[in-house]
Design a protein around this motif. Sequence first.
Motif, PDB file in Angstrom:
ATOM      1  N   LYS A   1      14.711  52.555 -23.890  1.00  0.00           N
ATOM      2  CA  LYS A   1      13.563  52.164 -24.945  1.00  0.00           C
ATOM      3  C   LYS A   1      14.434  51.695 -26.015  1.00  0.00           C
ATOM      4  CE  LYS A   1       9.508  52.227 -26.383  1.00  0.00           C
ATOM      5  NZ  LYS A   1       8.643  51.057 -26.393  1.00  0.00           N
ATOM      6  N   GLU A   2      15.767  52.250 -26.389  1.00  0.00           N
ATOM      7  CA  GLU A   2      16.301  52.014 -27.880  1.00  0.00           C
ATOM      8  C   GLU A   2      17.011  50.708 -27.475  1.00  0.00           C
ATOM      9  OE1 GLU A   2      19.051  55.142 -29.169  1.00  0.00           O
ATOM     10  OE2 GLU A   2      19.823  53.773 -30.535  1.00  0.00           O
TER      11      GLU A   2
ATOM     12  N   GLY B   1      13.327  50.470  -3.546  1.00  0.00           N
ATOM     13  CA  GLY B   1      13.945  49.115  -3.270  1.00  0.00           C
ATOM     14  C   GLY B   1      13.271  48.045  -3.622  1.00  0.00           C
ATOM     15  N   GLN B   2      11.880  48.214  -4.247  1.00  0.00           N
ATOM     16  CA  GLN B   2      11.240  46.933  -4.858  1.00  0.00           C
ATOM     17  C   GLN B   2      10.973  46.874  -6.315  1.00  0.00           C
ATOM     18  OE1 GLN B   2       8.143  47.944  -1.717  1.00  0.00           O
ATOM     19  NE2 GLN B   2       7.852  45.824  -1.637  1.00  0.00           N
ATOM     20  N   LYS B   3      10.961  45.946  -6.729  1.00  0.00           N
ATOM     21  CA  LYS B   3      10.699  45.658  -8.229  1.00  0.00           C
ATOM     22  C   LYS B   3       9.097  45.786  -8.364  1.00  0.00           C
ATOM     23  CE  LYS B   3      10.167  41.816 -11.429  1.00  0.00           C
ATOM     24  NZ  LYS B   3      10.859  40.578 -11.493  1.00  0.00           N
ATOM     25  N   VAL B   4       8.978  46.893  -9.443  1.00  0.00           N
ATOM     26  CA  VAL B   4       7.516  47.187  -9.822  1.00  0.00           C
ATOM     27  C   VAL B   4       7.071  45.962 -10.932  1.00  0.00           C
ATOM     28  CG1 VAL B   4       6.094  48.977 -10.800  1.00  0.00           C
ATOM     29  CG2 VAL B   4       8.101  49.472  -9.480  1.00  0.00           C
ATOM     30  N   ASN B   5       7.887  45.814 -11.840  1.00  0.00           N
ATOM     31  CA  ASN B   5       7.585  44.987 -12.929  1.00  0.00           C
ATOM     32  C   ASN B   5       8.663  44.451 -13.919  1.00  0.00           C
ATOM     33  OD1 ASN B   5       6.071  43.438 -14.560  1.00  0.00           O
ATOM     34  ND2 ASN B   5       4.608  45.022 -15.022  1.00  0.00           N
ATOM     35  N   THR B   6       8.731  43.470 -14.501  1.00  0.00           N
ATOM     36  CA  THR B   6       9.737  43.318 -15.675  1.00  0.00           C
ATOM     37  C   THR B   6       8.845  43.156 -16.769  1.00  0.00           C
ATOM     38  OG1 THR B   6      11.178  42.135 -14.182  1.00  0.00           O
ATOM     39  CG2 THR B   6      11.431  41.729 -16.434  1.00  0.00           C
ATOM     40  N   VAL B   7       9.212  44.043 -17.968  1.00  0.00           N
ATOM     41  CA  VAL B   7       8.317  43.924 -19.287  1.00  0.00           C
ATOM     42  C   VAL B   7       9.219  43.786 -20.427  1.00  0.00           C
ATOM     43  CG1 VAL B   7       6.470  45.592 -18.124  1.00  0.00           C
ATOM     44  CG2 VAL B   7       8.666  46.601 -19.286  1.00  0.00           C
ATOM     45  N   GLU B   8       8.526  43.640 -21.486  1.00  0.00           N
ATOM     46  CA  GLU B   8       9.276  43.402 -22.886  1.00  0.00           C
ATOM     47  C   GLU B   8       9.323  44.939 -23.323  1.00  0.00           C
ATOM     48  OE1 GLU B   8      10.440  40.891 -24.546  1.00  0.00           O
ATOM     49  OE2 GLU B   8      10.018  39.133 -22.880  1.00  0.00           O
ATOM     50  N   THR B   9      10.394  45.390 -23.953  1.00  0.00           N
ATOM     51  CA  THR B   9      10.596  46.642 -24.291  1.00  0.00           C
ATOM     52  C   THR B   9       9.564  47.107 -25.279  1.00  0.00           C
ATOM     53  OG1 THR B   9      12.926  46.421 -23.666  1.00  0.00           O
ATOM     54  CG2 THR B   9      12.277  48.337 -24.909  1.00  0.00           C
ATOM     55  N   SER B  10       9.343  46.116 -26.015  1.00  0.00           N
ATOM     56  CA  SER B  10       8.500  46.319 -27.323  1.00  0.00           C
ATOM     57  C   SER B  10       7.155  46.545 -26.835  1.00  0.00           C
ATOM     58  CB  SER B  10       8.669  45.142 -28.382  1.00  0.00           C
ATOM     59  OG  SER B  10       8.531  44.002 -27.422  1.00  0.00           O
TER      60      SER B  10
END
Lengths: 507, 311
Positions: free
Chosen positions: A206-207, A218-227
């Motif tokens: 987070k920091e 082995g799979q991608k769950v998601n890509t997110v913006e940290t904020s």
Amino acid sequence: MSINILEMKNITKTFPGGVIANKNINLKLRKGEVHTLLGENGAGKSTIMNILSGLYSPDSGNILINEKPVSLNSPKDAIKYGIGMVYQHFQLIPELSVVENVILGIKQRREPFLDIKGSADRILEYSNKYNMGIDPCAMVWQLSVGQQQWVEIIKALYRGARILVLDEPTAVLIPQEIDQLFNMIRQFTAADFSVIFISHKINEVKEISDRITILRKGQKVNTVETSEVSKPELAEMMVGREVLFKAYKKKAVPGVPALVLDKIEADNSKGLQALKIVSLAVKKGEILGIAGVDGNGQSELVEVIMGLRKSTSGSVKVMDKDVTNAHPREILDCSVGHIPEDRRVSGLMLEMNLRENLILHDYHTVPHSKFLLNWKFIKEHAEKLIEDYDIRTPNSDVLAGKLSGGNQQKLILARELHGNPDILVAMHATRGLDVGAIEYVHKNIIAQRDAGAAILYVSTEIDELLNISDRIAVIHSGEIMGIVNPDNVTIKELGLMMAGSKKDTLL
Amino acid sequence: MEVSNTILQIISSFIEADLRVAAPILIAAIGLLYMEKAGVVNIGAEGTMLIGALAGSIGAYLFQNPWMGALVAALAGGLVGVMFAYLVVTVKANQIVAGIAINILALGGTTTVNRIFFGLNASSSDIPSFTKVAIPLLSEIPVIGSLFNQLGLAYLAILMVPFTYYLMKKTTIGLSIRSVGEHPESADTAGINVFRIRYGTIIIGSMIIGVAGAYLSVGLLSFFSENMVSGRGYIALASVIFGKWNAFGVLGATLLFGFGDALQIRMQAIGSAIPYQFLLMLPYLLTVAAWSGFVGKAVAPKASGKPYFKG
């Protein structure tokens, strides 16, 4: 917006035996960002990293660098495209100097002669720029673990890396060093370098990160913006269910001192003093955590208690019985359980099956054996423990080395805890385990405490110690810096003590 | 005056004998050093030397030139090296077992080939051998001048010491070799081809060991005799340990072993009361001392004796 310096498209990697380590992974790394790969152990983070470093080649999928497809077939290729790796297990050679390590494998100006002087100057430049304090001529074995990490980073930069891949870089650092690392990372990104940060520690992630890609199985769950994401959300995506952040535990009801160390001193294997006048008392019904950076005498401390290393002075008492320098079996027979620091080295016989591993302490006693081993009993005993401790295995014939890390640790817990020991000495009990397995280990250890065991719990993870301990003793260079209450100590104070300040001097 | 002259002569011939008997061990030890630094323990040095000795005498005989003998010995050593490298690098066989296999193969093989080639009653008549080369001026220094009156190969052996030292310390190839011996995984990630380095050092080193064999059969003697290496290969391996994997240390160690050997020859010659069988043991006793960790530990390359499994 900013361009993608690196893109991984539909990467799939299957290992012999059919284990799918990565399935259709997509990842875009922007120029100048810190992009975290977050996931439990076995989620496929290391596989991605090894694909990027050219050690593994994917079964399918493409890798693009600066939007051009490339093939990475060897570590050399990775270096060529500006990808610099900092591995979790350092790739430095302790017997060589910093310079030699950094220039290893690089073409020299005056081939075949090494340009030690010129290279040392360049290393010093990096060291000063990022405030690392590295002496290029020092031998690597003389450096602290943190400094070794900086050398790894210099090594990558020296090779012209524009993309830095850091694999669990904070695992070996004290809090102040973590801050230092984060400052470096900010300097890198400010200079338009990109960083892939691999971790399973949500607080850090987070920091430091700009974006986070969560992997699971082995799979991608998601890509997110940290904020735009909260810590519990991250944890849930990582584990696939809600996790408790605090191990649930009742207030400790400490009883009489069960394990008492009085002015213990001991040498390490090199003959140098490793423990200096260590006095500790662990009471029944409490967990005493031992905090410290790896290699500050924790191993020696545990070995002295367990009779595996001779103390040069002082005494160890177990339930008022003097067991100083006693034979290990004598100590185990005093109802002492031991979770050794490295389950693969001293915890288990990897080439033996589960049954055999479960009777390592008891094989010579009735009913396990009456001159000959009683295999019928041993098998039933093993099957019961496998069920009680939820060890995931087809049967007890399986070799211990074939189990996953979490299940190996459960196997050790089963062996050490099933007799409800009065005293438990545990070291790095959760090292390398995923969140679910850590929870399991904590639950079991707290249950032992509640049943009245005295527990000495050595760890390098501050969060874990704050969570599980009733008191924390900090060790530095073989000396106890002080004992603190986890409810009213700050991480900064702990960090200063781990770096060698006595508790009294902090006030 | 008479007496002191005799003593000086004895010392002088002693120094000469020391280097003369030490040289083949030194050459073999330097050859071993290359692969040892890359993490390969080759107990088969003994057999490699023996094969080199036979090949050397055959080469010298066929070409009627000792230098051609040394060249053929080097090639034969190189071939043994290829075999050893295949076993321990590619197939990842246990290095000690592979080395012993080479020794047994060499012992039987050289005996057979020798009898086929030279017949049962071989004599030295037709094999040319190395002659001593005196270095002008230096060889005329009193007492130690005898150091500079040696076989040509002995000078080469001495020159290889600083060469090897600087190669290991100051060049990229040396750094690569050392890194492979200490930590092959790291070397691999730094883009160094571990297999190539190990193959290379084993083959080059075995060629040098082959030449050490030729020193015996076309240098010290001028014929091949069965099992003529008689433990020098093991002593060379012990010298590497005794010399702490450092070329100059190895030089010192081999001179010490040579000293033991030269001493026992002298003492036999002057009719010492000690039974000569005991004196014969001297160099081997030193070897046992070296093997049993007399020199201290923890200086060996970390990956010594371990095959490298990639990935």
